[in-house]
Design a protein around this motif. Structure first.
Motif, PDB file in Angstrom:
ATOM      1  N   GLU A 107       0.854  -1.185   0.000  1.00 47.67           N
ATOM      2  CA  GLU A 107       0.000   0.000   0.000  1.00 47.67           C
ATOM      3  C   GLU A 107       0.895   1.241   0.000  1.00 47.67           C
ATOM      4  OE1 GLU A 107      -2.691   2.495  -0.478  1.00 47.67           O
ATOM      5  OE2 GLU A 107      -3.300   0.372  -0.406  1.00 47.67           O
ATOM      6  N   PRO A 108       0.992   1.952  -1.114  1.00 46.55           N
ATOM      7  CA  PRO A 108       0.241   1.693  -2.345  1.00 46.55           C
ATOM      8  C   PRO A 108       0.746   0.437  -3.053  1.00 46.55           C
ATOM      9  CG  PRO A 108       1.879   3.390  -2.730  1.00 46.55           C
ATOM     10  CD  PRO A 108       1.910   3.092  -1.260  1.00 46.55           C
ATOM     11  N   PRO A 109      -0.033  -0.108  -3.971  1.00 48.04           N
ATOM     12  CA  PRO A 109       0.416  -1.292  -4.702  1.00 48.04           C
ATOM     13  C   PRO A 109       1.619  -0.982  -5.582  1.00 48.04           C
ATOM     14  CG  PRO A 109      -1.619  -0.439  -5.632  1.00 48.04           C
ATOM     15  CD  PRO A 109      -1.393   0.316  -4.366  1.00 48.04           C
ATOM     16  N   LEU A 110       2.382  -2.028  -5.881  1.00 45.69           N
ATOM     17  CA  LEU A 110       3.438  -1.901  -6.888  1.00 45.69           C
ATOM     18  C   LEU A 110       2.790  -1.687  -8.249  1.00 45.69           C
ATOM     19  CD1 LEU A 110       5.643  -4.970  -5.844  1.00 45.69           C
ATOM     20  CD2 LEU A 110       5.776  -2.615  -4.985  1.00 45.69           C
ATOM     21  N   LEU A 111       3.394  -0.886  -9.086  1.00 45.03           N
ATOM     22  CA  LEU A 111       2.824  -0.594 -10.400  1.00 45.03           C
ATOM     23  C   LEU A 111       3.896  -0.719 -11.471  1.00 45.03           C
ATOM     24  CD1 LEU A 111       0.154   0.427 -11.805  1.00 45.03           C
ATOM     25  CD2 LEU A 111       1.219   2.698 -11.772  1.00 45.03           C
ATOM     26  N   TYR A 112       3.577  -1.465 -12.525  1.00 43.20           N
ATOM     27  CA  TYR A 112       4.514  -1.660 -13.634  1.00 43.20           C
ATOM     28  C   TYR A 112       3.814  -1.336 -14.947  1.00 43.20           C
ATOM     29  CZ  TYR A 112       7.026  -4.287 -10.062  1.00 43.20           C
ATOM     30  OH  TYR A 112       7.656  -4.657  -8.901  1.00 43.20           O
ATOM     31  N   ASN A 113       4.553  -0.684 -15.841  1.00 39.87           N
ATOM     32  CA  ASN A 113       4.073  -0.457 -17.202  1.00 39.87           C
ATOM     33  C   ASN A 113       4.569  -1.625 -18.053  1.00 39.87           C
ATOM     34  OD1 ASN A 113       3.732   0.311 -19.903  1.00 39.87           O
ATOM     35  ND2 ASN A 113       4.018   2.481 -19.444  1.00 39.87           N
TER      36      ASN A 113
ATOM     37  N   LYS B 184      10.358  -4.837 -13.474  1.00 37.44           N
ATOM     38  CA  LYS B 184      11.520  -4.458 -12.683  1.00 37.44           C
ATOM     39  C   LYS B 184      11.365  -3.092 -12.027  1.00 37.44           C
ATOM     40  CE  LYS B 184      14.992  -6.939 -15.473  1.00 37.44           C
ATOM     41  NZ  LYS B 184      16.184  -6.765 -16.339  1.00 37.44           N
ATOM     42  N   PHE B 185      10.599  -2.192 -12.659  1.00 40.59           N
ATOM     43  CA  PHE B 185      10.630  -0.784 -12.255  1.00 40.59           C
ATOM     44  C   PHE B 185       9.253  -0.338 -11.758  1.00 40.59           C
ATOM     45  CE2 PHE B 185      13.523  -1.461 -15.902  1.00 40.59           C
ATOM     46  CZ  PHE B 185      14.723  -1.392 -15.208  1.00 40.59           C
ATOM     47  N   ASN B 186       9.145  -0.153 -10.469  1.00 39.56           N
ATOM     48  CA  ASN B 186       7.898   0.270  -9.858  1.00 39.56           C
ATOM     49  C   ASN B 186       7.675   1.757 -10.145  1.00 39.56           C
ATOM     50  OD1 ASN B 186       5.673   0.712  -8.229  1.00 39.56           O
ATOM     51  ND2 ASN B 186       6.809   0.600  -6.304  1.00 39.56           N
ATOM     52  N   VAL B 187       6.576   2.071 -10.845  1.00 40.90           N
ATOM     53  CA  VAL B 187       6.314   3.457 -11.238  1.00 40.90           C
ATOM     54  C   VAL B 187       5.076   4.011 -10.533  1.00 40.90           C
ATOM     55  CG1 VAL B 187       7.480   3.248 -13.469  1.00 40.90           C
ATOM     56  CG2 VAL B 187       5.032   2.692 -13.297  1.00 40.90           C
ATOM     57  N   ALA B 188       4.709   3.409  -9.411  1.00 38.61           N
ATOM     58  CA  ALA B 188       3.510   3.860  -8.701  1.00 38.61           C
ATOM     59  C   ALA B 188       3.603   5.323  -8.302  1.00 38.61           C
ATOM     60  CB  ALA B 188       3.283   2.993  -7.468  1.00 38.61           C
ATOM     61  N   GLY B 189       4.794   5.784  -7.911  1.00 39.41           N
ATOM     62  CA  GLY B 189       4.947   7.170  -7.489  1.00 39.41           C
ATOM     63  C   GLY B 189       4.715   8.163  -8.598  1.00 39.41           C
TER      64      GLY B 189
ATOM     65  N   VAL C 272      -2.886   4.160 -10.301  1.00 37.78           N
ATOM     66  CA  VAL C 272      -3.065   3.321  -9.104  1.00 37.78           C
ATOM     67  C   VAL C 272      -4.491   3.431  -8.585  1.00 37.78           C
ATOM     68  CG1 VAL C 272      -2.392   3.025  -6.703  1.00 37.78           C
ATOM     69  CG2 VAL C 272      -0.638   3.382  -8.444  1.00 37.78           C
ATOM     70  N   ALA C 273      -4.989   4.637  -8.494  1.00 40.23           N
ATOM     71  CA  ALA C 273      -6.348   4.847  -7.979  1.00 40.23           C
ATOM     72  C   ALA C 273      -7.386   4.194  -8.883  1.00 40.23           C
ATOM     73  CB  ALA C 273      -6.623   6.344  -7.842  1.00 40.23           C
ATOM     74  N   ALA C 274      -7.200   4.305 -10.187  1.00 46.41           N
ATOM     75  CA  ALA C 274      -8.156   3.717 -11.134  1.00 46.41           C
ATOM     76  C   ALA C 274      -8.179   2.199 -11.019  1.00 46.41           C
ATOM     77  CB  ALA C 274      -7.805   4.144 -12.552  1.00 46.41           C
ATOM     78  N   ILE C 275      -7.005   1.594 -10.894  1.00 49.28           N
ATOM     79  CA  ILE C 275      -6.964   0.131 -10.791  1.00 49.28           C
ATOM     80  C   ILE C 275      -7.501  -0.325  -9.439  1.00 49.28           C
ATOM     81  CG2 ILE C 275      -5.430  -1.874 -10.764  1.00 49.28           C
ATOM     82  CD1 ILE C 275      -3.710  -0.532 -12.842  1.00 49.28           C
ATOM     83  N   GLN C 276      -7.251   0.426  -8.399  1.00 47.88           N
ATOM     84  CA  GLN C 276      -7.824   0.078  -7.096  1.00 47.88           C
ATOM     85  C   GLN C 276      -9.359   0.086  -7.157  1.00 47.88           C
ATOM     86  OE1 GLN C 276      -5.695   3.052  -4.759  1.00 47.88           O
ATOM     87  NE2 GLN C 276      -4.607   1.432  -3.637  1.00 47.88           N
ATOM     88  N   GLN C 277      -9.912   1.041  -7.895  1.00 46.51           N
ATOM     89  CA  GLN C 277     -11.367   1.098  -8.032  1.00 46.51           C
ATOM     90  C   GLN C 277     -11.885  -0.091  -8.839  1.00 46.51           C
ATOM     91  OE1 GLN C 277     -13.481   3.121  -6.535  1.00 46.51           O
ATOM     92  NE2 GLN C 277     -15.220   2.073  -7.495  1.00 46.51           N
ATOM     93  N   ILE C 278     -11.155  -0.471  -9.896  1.00 48.87           N
ATOM     94  CA  ILE C 278     -11.539  -1.645 -10.692  1.00 48.87           C
ATOM     95  C   ILE C 278     -11.536  -2.893  -9.808  1.00 48.87           C
ATOM     96  CG2 ILE C 278     -10.736  -3.180 -12.535  1.00 48.87           C
ATOM     97  CD1 ILE C 278      -9.745  -0.630 -13.994  1.00 48.87           C
ATOM     98  N   ALA C 279     -10.517  -3.031  -8.988  1.00 51.01           N
ATOM     99  CA  ALA C 279     -10.427  -4.190  -8.101  1.00 51.01           C
ATOM    100  C   ALA C 279     -11.581  -4.206  -7.101  1.00 51.01           C
ATOM    101  CB  ALA C 279      -9.091  -4.185  -7.372  1.00 51.01           C
ATOM    102  N   ALA C 280     -11.912  -3.054  -6.554  1.00 47.35           N
ATOM    103  CA  ALA C 280     -12.992  -2.981  -5.574  1.00 47.35           C
ATOM    104  C   ALA C 280     -14.325  -3.383  -6.199  1.00 47.35           C
ATOM    105  CB  ALA C 280     -13.073  -1.570  -4.992  1.00 47.35           C
ATOM    106  N   GLU C 281     -14.595  -2.895  -7.406  1.00 46.50           N
ATOM    107  CA  GLU C 281     -15.839  -3.258  -8.091  1.00 46.50           C
ATOM    108  C   GLU C 281     -15.853  -4.744  -8.424  1.00 46.50           C
ATOM    109  OE1 GLU C 281     -18.567  -1.408  -8.652  1.00 46.50           O
ATOM    110  OE2 GLU C 281     -17.556   0.085  -7.390  1.00 46.50           O
ATOM    111  N   HIS C 282     -14.728  -5.276  -8.831  1.00 45.83           N
ATOM    112  CA  HIS C 282     -14.651  -6.703  -9.156  1.00 45.83           C
ATOM    113  C   HIS C 282     -14.935  -7.563  -7.933  1.00 45.83           C
ATOM    114  CE1 HIS C 282     -13.203 -10.569 -10.551  1.00 45.83           C
ATOM    115  NE2 HIS C 282     -12.348 -10.586  -9.541  1.00 45.83           N
ATOM    116  N   ARG C 283     -14.368  -7.216  -6.802  1.00 45.33           N
ATOM    117  CA  ARG C 283     -14.561  -8.021  -5.593  1.00 45.33           C
ATOM    118  C   ARG C 283     -16.044  -8.120  -5.223  1.00 45.33           C
ATOM    119  NH1 ARG C 283      -9.843  -5.020  -3.839  1.00 45.33           N
ATOM    120  NH2 ARG C 283      -7.995  -6.378  -3.792  1.00 45.33           N
ATOM    121  N   LYS C 284     -16.817  -7.081  -5.535  1.00 44.03           N
ATOM    122  CA  LYS C 284     -18.243  -7.106  -5.241  1.00 44.03           C
ATOM    123  C   LYS C 284     -18.973  -8.167  -6.057  1.00 44.03           C
ATOM    124  CE  LYS C 284     -18.493  -2.126  -4.203  1.00 44.03           C
ATOM    125  NZ  LYS C 284     -19.069  -0.830  -4.664  1.00 44.03           N
TER     126      LYS C 284
END
Length: 480
Positions: free
Chosen positions: A424-430, A438-443, A449-461
């Motif tokens: 948290e935040p999640p690791l992010l790769y392009n 190899k290269f975490n670009v979350a920062g 990151v926020a968009a994918i977190q929202q996708i994950a939240a909707e999916h879990r439902k």
């Protein structure tokens, strides 16, 4: 055909057309539509992303699969729904994430010979779906979706079955083996080290199975099935046991590959794939048959040189990095598929809806499906409709890919006892720029990151808890 016979057939066609038009219908209503296509899925076991010549391997020679890729479509971002055998196979055949069907477990990740569960009868497989359309259906090779009678292929829409009901390294012989002996056996295999049964439908033909000839015998069965059903639509699910360890190949392929034993095994798979494709050509069926070649998960890297290669990808079998779940995928259908290298996202989850559309059958009702119809992509008329892929490990969502970016919420080594690590935040790769993760670009991309977190939240439902089929065991002493 005689000249008079040809005139008679032409006259019949004209009469049927006239009847159809007079009735306000079309050619299809007169019974003149093309038959639905044949479908062949070739599913290898533990074959890595980098294990074919067309995917960049420098020493494994795969001329038949390379030709298949050149004549068809080679997908470079194609995924399975889990990085181990049982859940991956369940997802392919049902078009559903394993967590929806109970084919994911908390204590066990795959089924074993003492497992009491299997693919539930409520699940609709590709075979059952196509059988209702008049298809002949068969499963050949590794099943691994339940070995008890109620879970075998013949209980899930397949007319027949020939193969091994679970992994070829199960049913190990000997008790109280000394430390290191199980691995030594894997690395120096003998047929009698595993008491794996070879079955036809519900009967055991051979035990232990002679694994040196499984690849050739599976292909012989596949070719016989194709020849026996050349006049009707058919679905052939050919799930090879190789190159899952222990590795076995026939005498003809011993020492053939510069890549050693693993290369021998893959080159034999390639040769027998060529035999099957040649049969389709000889029977003039190639323009009526969709053939898909792919693998159930990434390579089993813990077995050193007897495991395969994920190429440039990070990770391997059992993990949620790319090497565990991105697999080679080739689609072949001369005259229909637009030859190309496809960089869009695809998945084995997409096979059921794609095949349903091609065959003209309705999708299974009353359930959440997780696939997309790839037909327009195969014809070259549209990009892939899939934008998102969910990466599960057992019943936990570890990562999500959306577009070019992949976010890891949880990471864990492929094997071993190390606990999972939450990010948290999640690791992010392009993945377009960094397929090796190899290269975490979350920062640099908080909005992604926020968009994918929202996708994950909707999916879990959308996930409704169901009992796991993988955790229950047959009581000690009970019949298996």
């Amino acid at each position: 055909m005689t000249q008079s016979g040809g005139r008679m057939r032409k006259s019949l066609v004209l009469v049927l057309l006239a009847v159809a038009i007079a009735a306000g219908g079309d050619i299809r209503s007169a019974g003149l539509q093309d038959p639905p296509p044949n479908v062949v899925i070739i599913f290898t076991d533990d074959q890595g992303y980098g294990d074919l010549g067309s995917y960049g391997h420098p020493t494994i020679r795969t001329p038949h699969l390379d030709r298949m890729a050149a004549e068809g479509q080679r997908w470079t971002s194609f995924y399975v729904a889990d990085s181990v055998c049982t859940p991956s196979r369940a997802a392919l055949l049902t078009g559903r994430l394993p967590v929806r069907s109970g084919m994911a477990g908390d204590t066990r990740r795959v089924l074993f010979p003492d497992s009491a569960g299997g693919l539930p009868a409520s699940e609709i497989t590709i075979a059952r779906m196509l059988k209702a359309r008049g298809y002949a259906t068969t499963a050949i090779g590794k099943w691994h979706l339940g070995h008890l009678p109620q879970y075998l292929p013949t209980s899930h829409g397949f007319d027949s079955y020939y193969g091994v009901p679970y992994s070829n390294d199960m049913d190990a012989t000997g008790t109280e083996l000394p430390a290191g002996e199980p691995r030594r056996r894997i690395m120096n295999p003998r047929i009698d080290y595993w008491n794996v049964p070879l079955m036809r439908n519900g009967d055991i033909l051979e035990r232990p199975a002679d694994q040196t000839t499984l690849t050739s015998r599976y292909t012989d069965e596949a070719i016989a099935f194709v020849k026996g059903n050349a006049e009707r639509p058919f679905f052939l699910y050919l799930a090879h046991s190789m190159p899952h360890v222990p590795l076995f190949r026939s005498q003809e392929f011993e020492g053939r590959s510069a890549r050693g034993l693993y290369g021998d095994v893959v080159e034999e798979l390639d040769w027998h794939t060529g035999r099957l494709l040649d049969t389709l050509r000889e029977l003039k069926l190639e323009r009526r048959t969709l053939v898909v070649f792919t693998s159930d998960n990434g390579p089993w890297a813990v077995y050193d040189e007897q495991g395969g290669s994920a190429g440039p990808l990070r990770g391997a079998k059992a993990g949620s990095f790319e090497g565990g779940m991105r697999v080679p995928a080739i689609f072949w259908w001369p005259g229909t598929i637009q030859s190309a290298v496809v960089t869009g996202i695809g998945s084995t989850l997409d096979l059921l809806p794609t095949i349903a559309a091609l065959a003209g059958v309705d999708l299974p009702p009353g359930r959440n499906l997780d696939g997309h119809d790839l037909g327009p992509v195969l014809r070259g008329s549209a990009p892939s409709p899939r934008q998102t892929m969910f990466f599960y490990r057992a019943r936990a969502l570890h990562a999500v890919r959306h577009g070019s970016f992949k976010a890891h919420f949880i990471t864990r080594p492929d094997y071993g006892n190390e606990p999972p690590v939450e990010h948290e935040p999640p690791l992010l790769y392009n993945l377009d720029e960094d397929p090796s993760e190899k290269f975490n670009v979350a920062g640099r991309h908080p909005e992604v990151v926020a968009a994918i977190q929202q996708i994950a939240a909707e999916h879990r439902k959308s996930i409704e808890p169901v009992p796991s089929q993988l955790d229950a065991r047959i009581p000690t002493g009970a019949a298996r």
